[in-house]
Design an enzyme around this catalytic site. Structure first.
Site, PDB file in Angstrom:
ATOM      1  N   LYS A   1      38.725  45.234  30.391  1.00  0.00           N
ATOM      2  CA  LYS A   1      38.050  45.902  30.673  1.00  0.00           C
ATOM      3  C   LYS A   1      37.984  46.594  29.581  1.00  0.00           C
ATOM      4  CE  LYS A   1      38.745  45.714  35.743  1.00  0.00           C
ATOM      5  NZ  LYS A   1      37.679  46.851  36.065  1.00  0.00           N
TER       6      LYS A   1
ATOM      7  N   GLN B   1      25.266  38.625  33.830  1.00  0.00           N
ATOM      8  CA  GLN B   1      24.301  39.524  33.974  1.00  0.00           C
ATOM      9  C   GLN B   1      25.212  40.359  32.577  1.00  0.00           C
ATOM     10  OE1 GLN B   1      27.481  40.593  37.048  1.00  0.00           O
ATOM     11  NE2 GLN B   1      28.682  41.425  35.685  1.00  0.00           N
TER      12      GLN B   1
ATOM     13  N   HIS C   1      37.158  34.740  39.887  1.00  0.00           N
ATOM     14  CA  HIS C   1      35.911  34.804  39.216  1.00  0.00           C
ATOM     15  C   HIS C   1      35.673  34.433  38.515  1.00  0.00           C
ATOM     16  CE1 HIS C   1      35.793  38.344  42.242  1.00  0.00           C
ATOM     17  NE2 HIS C   1      35.787  39.659  40.989  1.00  0.00           N
TER      18      HIS C   1
ATOM     19  N   GLY D   1      28.417  34.315  44.847  1.00  0.00           N
ATOM     20  CA  GLY D   1      26.532  35.367  45.316  1.00  0.00           C
ATOM     21  C   GLY D   1      25.946  35.645  44.699  1.00  0.00           C
TER      22      GLY D   1
HETATM   23  C1  BG6 Z   1      36.117  42.940  41.329  1.00  0.00           C
HETATM   24  C2  BG6 Z   1      37.597  44.171  40.366  1.00  0.00           C
HETATM   25  O1  BG6 Z   1      37.063  41.961  41.979  1.00  0.00           O
HETATM   26  O2  BG6 Z   1      35.227  42.757  40.296  1.00  0.00           O
HETATM   27  C3  BG6 Z   1      36.769  44.554  39.737  1.00  0.00           C
HETATM   28  O3  BG6 Z   1      38.208  44.035  41.490  1.00  0.00           O
HETATM   29  C4  BG6 Z   1      35.344  44.478  38.782  1.00  0.00           C
HETATM   30  O4  BG6 Z   1      37.736  45.220  38.391  1.00  0.00           O
HETATM   31  C5  BG6 Z   1      34.233  43.690  39.459  1.00  0.00           C
HETATM   32  O5  BG6 Z   1      35.084  45.450  37.918  1.00  0.00           O
HETATM   33  C6  BG6 Z   1      33.326  43.154  39.186  1.00  0.00           C
HETATM   34  O6  BG6 Z   1      32.698  42.702  39.767  1.00  0.00           O
HETATM   35  P1  BG6 Z   1      30.377  43.046  39.200  1.00  0.00           P
HETATM   36  O7  BG6 Z   1      30.317  42.475  39.937  1.00  0.00           O
HETATM   37  O8  BG6 Z   1      30.350  44.649  39.009  1.00  0.00           O
HETATM   38  O9  BG6 Z   1      30.815  42.427  38.270  1.00  0.00           O
END
Ligand code: BG6
Ligand code: NDP
Length: 514
Positions: free
Chosen positions: A360, A395, A263, A204
């Protein structure tokens, strides 16, 4: 125009049309939030519904029904979710209108009775417009432990009798090939694929959706998008914070399942797939599956695994390593960082390393695709040219930039690194970028499945990762320690170097004034 091309064009242009039509129609739509008392509901789902509602993007006649085991009132739901709704001055009346459209039903997830009662409530809402069809959407903001019961009960008791039913599900879609297949089989016995919307919220995001347009809407990229020109592709996700508070949950999954298998692999498939016959969801998802099928399962030799430790010189959060989180099991070897090299065995990509990197507690928040092109053959500039790079930054701050060489401006004839730069913040000033969930939930209302994960995509993704995940679970290799706030283990940079990524450290970006 061929029939399928015609259909595709219709699909793209129909989004706005469909939204228009839905606004005008009096057809009741009921959006059921299962797990209305939970974290996801309050932080993401209610706020997203509110944003769509306040922008008048939802069908006029939409009612929101929360369902959970707790005794809750609508004002409880409001109090819980409002802090995440970013309500602006002047929006209070609209917010009251939104909550007037809300209902709440208390019931169990395990027993069928609750769903019988839920169906009564839904039917009573729909009966106010008896002459119209009525559509139902179910959002499962629930832990996987109740997924099966809840979907079984929806099918048995709550399917729409006068319109369509769509079910939105969130990861985790299993933990490996076997558990994912088990869940897929369960769901496919209950619903058809076009009733199911598996969310990967990265699909998205603006720049992830943009990948297809960049690739297939520009003549300049098509001829270079292959093994003849591209040296390596790096898809990166970095977060500058640890798992604080979520360590217990995270430890069951690890970074590979949390971010890479879903992702990043989704981004990879959109980047590498062949051109689909149309923008029809089926054509696109067929191509994504085809490219995934050409990837061999990963082995331990293809990866570098890391786990963050506290930085004694850092701030309060940074002082805590992963193992210092009280919710993390003692001595856990779950990786919080991973870099993995993928090879796609097809004519376009044979020999090109695709490197997926995520972690992380790193030095910055960033998600990007970095394409490094091969060196210019037959150099005449004394080795001073650096490799071109195309960076698609997802991002923060959406951007597409291409690092390139130019003549140093002025009297000299030296070469210099510079960039062609499309920064959304300056090029599209004032355009507000919707949240990923907003786009995806609206897509469900519209019946657009392009940005959702199909079951065969999921099966391929697990096929690639399962042998490695099982190996890690059985052998428990100790991840390499890296300091909170750093770039991750040096071994990851070594792996990139070995796989045709060249870092020179010479590029300097002069940020233009916005
Ligand atoms: C989630 C993970 O799917 O995506 C998280 O479970 C992660 O650990 C998050 O922090 C990151 O999403 P975004 O949109 O903040 O990059
Ligand atoms: P860099 O030359 O800094 O290259 C970054 C790449 O090299 C990343 O893949 C990075 O990995 C890797 N890297 C960094 N340090 C090392 C190291 N010591 N050893 C091995 N690899 C390393 O260029 P960028 O493209 O990142 O640009 C520099 C800055 O300019 C960035 O902040 C960028 O956002 C900004 N910029 C912004 C633009 C815009 O907003 N429109 C346009 C152009 C540049 P890792 O990802 O792990 O850090």
């Amino acid at each position: 125009m061929s029939e399928s091309n015609g259909k595709a064009a219709a699909e793209v242009t129909s989004i706005s049309l469909l939204k228009e039509t839905m606004k005008q129609e009096e057809v009741p739509h009921i959006f059921v939030i299962l797990g209305a008392s939970g974290d996801l509901a309050k932080k993401k789902i209610y706020p997203t519904l509110w944003w769509l509602f306040k922008d008048d993007l939802l069908p006029k006649n939409t009612i929101f029904v929360g369902y959970a085991r707790s005794v809750l009132s609508i004002s409880d739901i409001k109090n819980r979710s409002e802090p995440y709704m970013k309500v602006k001055d002047g929006e209070r009346t609209k917010l009251d209108e939104f909550f007037k459209q809300n209902r709440y039903v208390k019931g169990s997830y395990k027993e069928e009775d609750g769903f019988e009662h839920l169906d009564d409530v839904l039917t009573a809402i729909e009966d106010k417009k008896k002459d119209k069809p009525a559509n139902r959407l179910f959002y499962l903001a629930l832990p996987p432990s109740v997924f099966k019961d809840v979907t079984k009960h929806i099918k048995a008791k709550c399917m729409s009798k006068r319109g369509w039913t769509r079910v939105i599900i969130e990861k985790p879609f299993g933990k490996d090939s076997a558990s994912s297949a088990d869940l897929s089989n369960h769901l496919s016995a209950l619903f058809t694929e076009d009733q199911m919307y598996r969310i990967d919220h990265y699909l998205g995001k603006e720049m992830v959706q943009n990948l297809m347009i960049l690739r297939f809407g520009n003549r300049i990229f098509a001829p270079v998008w292959n093994r003849d020109n591209i040296a390596s592709v790096i898809i990166t996700f970095k977060e500058p914070f640890g798992t604080t508070g979520r360590g217990g949950y995270f430890d069951e999954f690890g970074i590979i399942r949390d971010v890479m298998q879903n992702h990043l692999l989704q981004i990879l498939s959109l980047f590498a797939m062949e051109k689909p016959g149309s923008t029809d969801a089926k054509d696109i998802r067929d191509e994504k599956v085809k490219v995934l099928k050409r990837i061999e399962p990963l082995t331990l030799d293809d990866v570098v695994l890391g786990q963050y430790v506290g930085d004694p010189d850092g701030d309060v959060d940074a002082k805590e390593g992963y193992l210092d989180d009280p919710t993390v099991p003692k001595g856990s070897v779950t990786p919080t960082f991973a870099t993995a090299v993928f090879k796609i065995q097809n004519e376009r990509w044979d020999g090109v390393p695709f490197i997926l990197k995520c972690g992380k507690a790193l030095n910055e928040r960033k998600a990007e695709v970095r394409v490094q092109f091969k060196d210019v053959p037959g150099d005449i500039f004394s080795g001073n040219c650096k490799r071109n790079e195309l960076v698609i930054r997802v991002q923060p701050g959406e951007a597409v930039y291409c690092k390139m060489m130019t003549k140093k401006p002025g009297m000299s004839f030296d070469v210099e690194e510079t960039e062609l730069d499309l920064t959304y913040g300056s090029r599209y000033k004032g355009v507000s970028m919707p949240d990923a969930y907003e786009r995806l939930i609206l897509d469900v209302f519209c019946g657009h499945q392009i940005h959702f994960v199909r079951s065969d995509e999921l099966a391929e993704a697990w096929r690639i990762f399962t042998p490695l995940l099982h190996k890690i679970e059985n052998d428990k290799p100790k991840p390499i320690e890296y300091k909170y706030g750093g770039r991750g283990p040096a071994e990851a940079d070594e792996l990139l170097k070995k796989h045709n990524f060249v870092f020179t450290g010479t590029y300097k970006w002069a940020k233009p004034a916005l």
